[in-house]
Scaffold this motif. Structure first.
Motif, PDB file in Angstrom:
ATOM      1  N   TYR A 122       0.825  -1.209   0.000  1.00  0.00           N
ATOM      2  CA  TYR A 122       0.000   0.000   0.000  1.00  0.00           C
ATOM      3  C   TYR A 122       0.861   1.261   0.000  1.00  0.00           C
ATOM      4  CZ  TYR A 122      -4.077   2.823   1.439  1.00  0.00           C
ATOM      5  OH  TYR A 122      -5.096   3.724   1.513  1.00  0.00           O
ATOM      6  N   TYR A 123       2.024   1.187   0.659  1.00  0.00           N
ATOM      7  CA  TYR A 123       2.827   2.398   0.854  1.00  0.00           C
ATOM      8  C   TYR A 123       4.059   2.493  -0.038  1.00  0.00           C
ATOM      9  CZ  TYR A 123       0.267   3.674   5.093  1.00  0.00           C
ATOM     10  OH  TYR A 123      -0.696   4.065   5.972  1.00  0.00           O
ATOM     11  N   ILE A 124       4.477   1.375  -0.614  1.00  0.00           N
ATOM     12  CA  ILE A 124       5.781   1.356  -1.312  1.00  0.00           C
ATOM     13  C   ILE A 124       5.789   2.293  -2.520  1.00  0.00           C
ATOM     14  CG2 ILE A 124       5.290  -0.506  -2.970  1.00  0.00           C
ATOM     15  CD1 ILE A 124       8.298  -0.784  -0.856  1.00  0.00           C
ATOM     16  N   THR A 125       6.950   2.919  -2.775  1.00  0.00           N
ATOM     17  CA  THR A 125       7.122   3.754  -3.973  1.00  0.00           C
ATOM     18  C   THR A 125       8.481   3.438  -4.584  1.00  0.00           C
ATOM     19  OG1 THR A 125       5.936   5.560  -2.893  1.00  0.00           O
ATOM     20  CG2 THR A 125       7.203   6.145  -4.822  1.00  0.00           C
ATOM     21  N   LYS A 126       8.533   3.386  -5.897  1.00  0.00           N
ATOM     22  CA  LYS A 126       9.821   3.234  -6.561  1.00  0.00           C
ATOM     23  C   LYS A 126      10.489   4.597  -6.576  1.00  0.00           C
ATOM     24  CE  LYS A 126      12.184   1.365 -10.573  1.00  0.00           C
ATOM     25  NZ  LYS A 126      12.142   0.489 -11.740  1.00  0.00           N
ATOM     26  N   THR A 127      11.659   4.705  -5.960  1.00  0.00           N
ATOM     27  CA  THR A 127      12.313   6.018  -5.871  1.00  0.00           C
ATOM     28  C   THR A 127      13.637   6.057  -6.600  1.00  0.00           C
ATOM     29  OG1 THR A 127      13.302   5.379  -3.776  1.00  0.00           O
ATOM     30  CG2 THR A 127      11.257   6.653  -3.673  1.00  0.00           C
ATOM     31  N   ASN A 128      14.129   4.914  -7.041  1.00  0.00           N
ATOM     32  CA  ASN A 128      15.386   4.924  -7.777  1.00  0.00           C
ATOM     33  C   ASN A 128      15.198   4.098  -9.055  1.00  0.00           C
ATOM     34  OD1 ASN A 128      18.096   4.236  -8.690  1.00  0.00           O
ATOM     35  ND2 ASN A 128      18.740   5.251  -6.810  1.00  0.00           N
ATOM     36  N   ALA A 129      15.496   4.708 -10.191  1.00  0.00           N
ATOM     37  CA  ALA A 129      15.224   4.054 -11.470  1.00  0.00           C
ATOM     38  C   ALA A 129      16.236   2.961 -11.806  1.00  0.00           C
ATOM     39  CB  ALA A 129      15.218   5.107 -12.586  1.00  0.00           C
TER      40      ALA A 129
END
Ligand SMILES: NC(=O)C[C@H](N)C(=O)O
Length: 360
Positions: free
Chosen positions: A196-203
């Motif tokens: 629910y909270y995870i975000t991709k922050t590094n490509a």
């Protein structure tokens, strides 16, 4: 495609805290495992870098999706003492190509496995994994069954490919009784997080995902360490899917000199709009005025900044069609708004739903 065998039982009708269970009335009455059997795990394959091959062992870009689940399983340690495994290839695409059709296939794949398996693993590209994880958490009440998303950052052909270890860990996590009651999880780079909270922050980096609400646990040398007892994220609103098309919602990106005409360009083509505002809800006055002038178009103010939230006090008006996204980023706000619109929620009900993540 509607599934007549699927029964959705509503536990609580309240729009603010809707709860339901999905059950499958299947002819195949395969008994659930008895206590002394190994947990039954279902893997649903969708593609992504974890299923990719590159041009050489040093290449970490320019690869293509090519591996089946069986290929991936061939590269991990023996798990026959950990679980009984079944798998299904739902699709095999880069996650940029996950669209509504695939999203529904994943939904059905999960819903129809819930009654028969003790854990579900979904292999998925990392680019849009957080969106699918959020969608599944918002549409399926998995009860105690862990649903573990997993991807990788390096293709299978690369030196030190991370896919095999990530997949192995995901299967172990799905099989572990301590994972029960935690809802949708993400396993990547030894970390366990809430989908629910995870975000991709590094490509590019192996440590690609970030979750400011904190990792739930860690995987080291075959041991799973959870930092907290089982808990699910605050404010999850469960939607019943009626399996029609999701209403179209677009995302606009805020920037200096943002032209209000951009709202005019999209207003007739979308049922809702999400804006990645500057700061905590800031937009130029003329853009705010344009948004307020469209009372029937729900417009969610989200944020460009990765962290933080949109306080309701920062909205240009505290009534009408402007909704604060709370802690949700633009892509999750888009999915939540689509699900609200699919459920024919009124503007006030939509605000109540976003209120769950401190927006509204
Ligand atoms: N690391 C990855 O999985 C990226 C890939 N482009 C995908 O999302 O399918």
């Amino acid at each position: 495609m509607p599934n007549d065998a699927m029964e959705v039982k509503t536990i609580c009708q309240d729009a603010e805290n809707s709860q339901f269970t999905v059950t499958i009335n299947d002819e195949d009455n395969t008994p659930l495992p008895v206590a002394n059997q190994l947990p039954r795990i279902k893997i649903l394959g969708t593609g992504g870098t974890i299923a990719s091959k590159g041009g050489s062992s040093s290449a970490t870009a320019g690869y293509h999706v090519d591996l089946t689940i069986q290929d991936m399983l061939d590269s991990i340690p023996d798990i026959s003492t950990i679980c009984q495994l079944e798998y299904e290839q739902l699709c095999n695409v880069d996650s940029k190509d996950i669209n509504e059709t695939q999203l529904m296939e994943i939904y059905h794949g999960v819903a129809s496995s819930l009654q028969k398996f003790d854990g579900i693993v979904i292999t998925h590209g990392t680019d849009t994994l957080s969106e699918t994880a959020f969608f599944i958490e918002s549409t399926i009440d998995s009860g105690d069954v862990p649903i573990v998303f997993v991807g990788s950052m390096r293709p299978s052909t690369s030196v030190s490919a991370d896919g095999p270890m990530n997949l192995y860990q995901a299967i172990c996590i799905a099989s572990n009784s301590k994972s029960r009651g935690r809802g949708v999880l993400v396993s990547l780079n030894d970390q366990i997080s809430a989908g629910y909270y995870i975000t991709k922050t590094n490509a590019n980096s192996l440590d690609s995902f970030n979750v400011r609400q904190g990792y739930l646990g860690n995987f080291v040398n075959n041991e799973i360490h959870y930092y907290y007892p089982p808990v699910k994220p605050q404010g999850i609103h469960k939607f019943k899917l009626n399996l029609t098309n999701l209403p179209p919602v677009c995302i606009l990106y805020g920037h200096q000199n943002l032209d209000p005409k951009i709202i005019d360009l999209v207003k007739d083509h979308y049922d809702g709009v999400v804006i990645a505002t500057m700061g905590a809800g800031s937009l130029p006055d003329d853009v705010n005025d344009k948004c307020i002038s469209l009372p029937d178009l729900p417009i969610v103010y989200s944020k460009r900044s990765m962290d933080g939230m949109i306080p309701r006090a920062n909205l240009p008006v505290n009534k009408g069609n402007i909704i604060a996204s709370g802690y949700l980023n633009p892509e999750k706000s888009r999915i939540l708004l689509q699900l609200c619109l699919l459920s024919n929620y009124s503007m006030e009900e939509i605000k109540n739903v976003f209120n769950g993540v401190y927006g509204g």
